[in-house]
Design an enzyme around this catalytic site. Structure first.
Site: not given
Ligand code: GLN
Length: 474
Positions: A82, A157, A181
């Site tokens: 990532k 994400s 994410s």
């Molecule tokens: N969807 C969650 C957020 O927007 C988790 C994101 C993540 O784990 N980086 O914060």
């Protein structure tokens, strides 16, 4: 089978037995990226020349001596990350235009450990900017499409990471999970993904979203591979004071332990209103499989579940508003006008929650509820060994469906954020498909540092099912 479809275990065996070379393995992945990345947008950066050069060096090394595997267990295996990990001399964007031209001068610990183990970097994968999102639609470099149906999101994400795995562009991936994410996109793309116990893996050099929640972990084609990667990346790091000194077990050694008699808790609050019937059916079928393997099902309660989203969306924006303050245009590339809408929204929310007069009402209150959530899980684990839960309340949604409604997007995280707030580990594994052919995943969670047990259950489940072997029709 094409070489790019191999798991780590099979790729390693093939290299050891000289069935193919590291160059051939790497080329197979690069070809697949070349073929499908334009459409899927999984990779932001492809290190074509450097990865081939490294593969050549590995092949030369293997030709001259064969014992190189002891010290370098991932020798010659191509992987991707990532794009939030600092990779020396390789552009790192965190999915944001702020860091459009940023080239880190040092390596994140996770990356350093992987290259020390001999793995070679194919490239960096797309994500919601700064990790803010559940669909990769908040990436400043365009959305990642779901390999199972390109009209749908890959999740977020880490959507680029899971799309890269499920489309076999890479052998393994490293994602990051602050509130789901790794697990959400894993379930949307039918891959395995692990959110580790907070502190199990060093955060050093990973671009921070919310520092008390950020967890670095593997995304892989099966549970064995995820366990294998964790053995390499876990452990105490002098550069991260929150990394744990706890011993790192050889997770793969005990993967086949019998799961008979283990108590699997089902939190009744997770299976009520809002859960899609197809997701529920897939989880019910998984419960049957696990029971037939000798586990015992117990009903449990996590009453604080209804406060998870509210608590998380105070704490995470508060921390991110502080972490993003450093991008002032002086030290890192572009100035603050390059922040996207979602980052601005979270900076405003977080700054508000932390400001004098509101701190007690919002941030402090959220921290108190966080403790209650942690206590709920501790209490639950006195009557069960692990907990089984859906990852997402629905199968993947269409690109654009929730993009204009942040609250709808936040609600997707209902089953995942609690786990980060509690600091416990959770393993997402594929457990079915909707009638439209979209992937469904489940998560197995356990007490802190119970990764070994989660792997055992996930592995046993994989032995009895075929979901993880399905491939999308690209
Ligand atoms: N969807 C969650 C957020 O927007 C988790 C994101 C993540 O784990 N980086 O914060």
């Amino acid at each position: 089978m094409n070489l790019n479809q191999l798991t780590i275990k099979d790729a390693k065996e093939g290299l050891q037995q000289k069935k193919f070379s590291s160059v051939e393995l790497t080329k197979a992945c690069l070809d697949q990226i070349e073929k499908h990345n334009k459409e899927l947008n999984a990779f932001l950066i492809v290190c074509k020349d450097s990865v081939l050069e490294q593969a050549k060096k590995v092949d030369a090394l293997l030709a001259s001596r064969s014992e190189a595997w002891e010290a370098t267990p991932l020798l010659g295996i191509p992987f991707s990350m990532k794009d939030i990990y600092s990779t020396k001399n390789v552009r790192t964007t965190a999915g944001s235009k702020i860091l459009d031209n940023y080239i880190p001068p040092y390596n994140a610990t996770v990356y350093q450990k992987l290259i020390d183990a001999g793995a070679i970097l194919l490239g960096k994968t797309n994500c919601d900017a700064w990790g803010h999102g559940a669909s990769t639609e908040n990436s400043d470099f365009g959305v990642t499409k779901n390999p199972w149906n390109k009209e749908y999101v890959a999740g977020g994400s880490s959507g680029g990471s899971t799309a890269a795995i499920s489309s076999d562009m890479t052998i393994f991936e490293i994602g990051e999970d602050t509130g789901g994410s790794i697990r959400l996109p894993a379930s949307f793309c039918s891959t395995v993904g692990l959110k580790v116990t907070y502190g199990r893996v060093s955060r050093y050099g990973a671009i921070a979203y919310a520092s008390s929640l950020d967890s670095m972990g593997p995304i892989a084609k099966n549970v064995y591979d995820a366990a294998y990667i964790l053995e390499i990346i876990a452990g105490k790091d002098e550069k991260d004071a929150t990394s744990s000194p706890n011993n790192v077990p050889n997770y793969t050694d005990r993967l086949n332990d019998n799961i008979k008699g283990l108590r699997v808790g089902l939190p009744k609050e997770f299976f009520g209103k809002g859960l899609d019937t197809e997701v529920k059916q897939a989880i019910d079928a998984a419960i049957k499989t696990l029971t037939s393997q000798g586990t015992e099902i117990v009903e449990i309660s996590i009453p604080s579940v209804e406060y998870g989203i509210a608590t998380y969306y105070i704490i995470a924006p508060s921390e991110t508003s502080s972490n993003l303050a450093r991008y002032d245009g002086i030290r890192y590339g572009n100035d603050r006008s390059s922040f996207g809408d979602e980052a601005k929204r979270r900076i405003m929310l977080g700054t508000y929650a932390l400001s004098a007069g509101y701190y007690d009402a919002y941030y402090k209150k959220a921290m108190q509820v966080r403790t209650l959530i942690k206590n709920d899980f501790e209490k639950a684990f006195s009557s069960c060994d692990v907990i089984l839960s859906p990852v997402s309340p629905t199968p993947p949604f269409k690109i654009g469906e929730k993009a204009d409604d942040p609250l709808q997007m936040y609600l997707v995280d209902v089953y995942t954020v609690l786990i980060n707030l509690a600091g416990i580990p959770s393993l997402a594994v594929p457990c079915g498909f909707s009638k439209d052919g979209l992937p469904i995943g489940m998560q197995i969670l356990g007490p802190q540092f119970s990764e070994e047990k989660l792997f055992q259950i996930g592995h046993a489940y994989e032995q009895a099912t075929e979901w993880h072997k399905q491939k999308p029709n690209l």
